[in-house]
Motif scaffolding. Sequence first.
Motif, PDB file in Angstrom:
ATOM      1  N   ASP A 320     -43.192  34.389  89.746  1.00 44.65           N
ATOM      2  CA  ASP A 320     -44.481  34.455  89.704  1.00 44.65           C
ATOM      3  C   ASP A 320     -44.992  35.923  89.397  1.00 44.65           C
ATOM      4  OD1 ASP A 320     -44.890  31.839  90.141  1.00 44.65           O
ATOM      5  OD2 ASP A 320     -44.873  32.068  92.490  1.00 44.65           O
ATOM      6  N   VAL A 321     -44.395  36.883  90.311  1.00 38.80           N
ATOM      7  CA  VAL A 321     -44.690  38.266  89.970  1.00 38.80           C
ATOM      8  C   VAL A 321     -44.368  38.985  88.691  1.00 38.80           C
ATOM      9  CG1 VAL A 321     -44.079  40.688  90.864  1.00 38.80           C
ATOM     10  CG2 VAL A 321     -44.143  38.596  92.594  1.00 38.80           C
ATOM     11  N   LEU A 322     -43.305  38.330  87.943  1.00 35.81           N
ATOM     12  CA  LEU A 322     -42.934  38.894  86.773  1.00 35.81           C
ATOM     13  C   LEU A 322     -44.125  38.109  85.690  1.00 35.81           C
ATOM     14  CD1 LEU A 322     -40.806  40.168  84.980  1.00 35.81           C
ATOM     15  CD2 LEU A 322     -39.813  37.827  84.479  1.00 35.81           C
ATOM     16  N   GLY A 323     -44.811  36.941  85.998  1.00 36.33           N
ATOM     17  CA  GLY A 323     -45.918  36.623  85.246  1.00 36.33           C
ATOM     18  C   GLY A 323     -47.056  37.586  85.098  1.00 36.33           C
ATOM     19  N   ILE A 324     -47.294  37.988  86.719  1.00 44.53           N
ATOM     20  CA  ILE A 324     -48.528  38.782  86.854  1.00 44.53           C
ATOM     21  C   ILE A 324     -48.237  40.149  86.129  1.00 44.53           C
ATOM     22  CG2 ILE A 324     -49.546  40.109  88.762  1.00 44.53           C
ATOM     23  CD1 ILE A 324     -48.616  37.674  90.601  1.00 44.53           C
ATOM     24  N   SER A 325     -47.297  40.851  86.330  1.00 46.52           N
ATOM     25  CA  SER A 325     -47.010  41.923  85.709  1.00 46.52           C
ATOM     26  C   SER A 325     -47.045  41.910  83.955  1.00 46.52           C
ATOM     27  CB  SER A 325     -45.736  42.597  86.125  1.00 46.52           C
ATOM     28  OG  SER A 325     -44.641  41.996  85.840  1.00 46.52           O
TER      29      SER A 325
END
Length: 465
Positions: A320-325
Amino acid sequence: MFTESRFTVIVGAGPTGLTVARQLQRHGVPFRIFERSPQPVDGSRGKGLQPRTLEVLDDLGLIDRFRAAGDDYPEMLVHRPDGLTAAWRMDELHEPTPEVPYPNMLMLPQWQTSELLAEGVPVEFGVGVTALEQDADGVRVTLDSGEVVTARFVVGADGGRSTVRRALAVDFLGSTHEEEQMLIADVRLSGLDRSHWHVWPGEPAFRLGLCPLPGGDWWQLTAPPTEASVEELVASVDPSITVTDIGWTSQWRANIRMAAHFRVGDVFLAGDAAHVHSPAGGQGLNTGIQDGYNLGWKLAVGDDALLDTYEAERLPFAADVLGISTDLHRRHVDNDADAMRRDDPVLRQLTLNYRGGPLTAERRAAPGLVQAGDRAPDSPLSDGRRVFDLLRGGHTTLLAFGFGGALPTLPASVRAHRLAADEVSAWQAYDIHEPSLLVIRPDNYVGCATGSAQDVLDYLKLLGH
């Protein structure tokens, strides 16, 4: 002497590995932590600590040291081609609330984050790992000195080029974009005020950024790749600015990847060894620290089923965080008008949760806004303490809202606190409307939410109690 059955090897002494070490240290679990570099790694690198990470540092007893060393992000000052300037913030400063005591990102160069985390941790510098083998007797780790150590567990926190990940033959899924690069450097200079983060726009993106780093006279320089020297680059935007010193430099490239698995046998991947991000949004370092925070207490317990929950919880979280960044990075590449905005609340990592995960037990018929799997919020208490004071220390906590009778007989390692109906702030923070029992995990997430004492006892077994 290390107790062989509990001995853990940590490979890499960056913020992720050091967080694992601190978790093990406070639980009395022996470990060795190796760092290939002969001395602490320098450079500002990831310079932003998100609010959720600040809560982790609070639990580790380090928050005052970090806040004294760091500072709020400064206002940006854009130097326009017409000679005028425009000031604005990537995100407005937020006031603390009872539930969120640290609402703003803290700026601190990564070398200092590592230095503060490393205080009291016996890092073995100049020691690299060359090979790993696993069998029924443990994990044999071969060091570049020729020494072979056998550990119960190994944590690979050794960066994007992880030796541990490669030894495990774990796929590092994703892509590298060689054409998307950025120069990053730490510089000293004169002729520029330190009250702003200075940016000079260009075509199609920007020409130069100079961000003042707290605690000294260093700046972090960012710019697209250039044939010019750092001195020439700075002089090209303003000849009155003079570069007086150049420290750490790096040529960043867009390498956005995630490991296919975070656990192979008794070896675990964390931080950049498990996922590498664009620096956009300040997510990578923070996610790594929280990997270590999640994994450390589970290693201390040592239960195999509990350790399985590390990958089950952290892999989707990291995705999820990788998608955000990555989304923020693409906005930079596409030169979107809002590419520099950082006001999306999800970036603070307070809303990311483990709902539906293997350590989540929501047993209430009508749960409120705060549910099992969510971060445990803070709140003032009537005796002058705060909820975070009750949770701090790495233990499991039972918060009993409105229970007048006897509480279940708990293991000695679980601390119980009654919160009567007059603790209005706490009831509001946790959105409690009827007597409830909340088990708060050692990493300060709500694990079980119920009205049944038996549910609590059953859940504690999952945590190794």
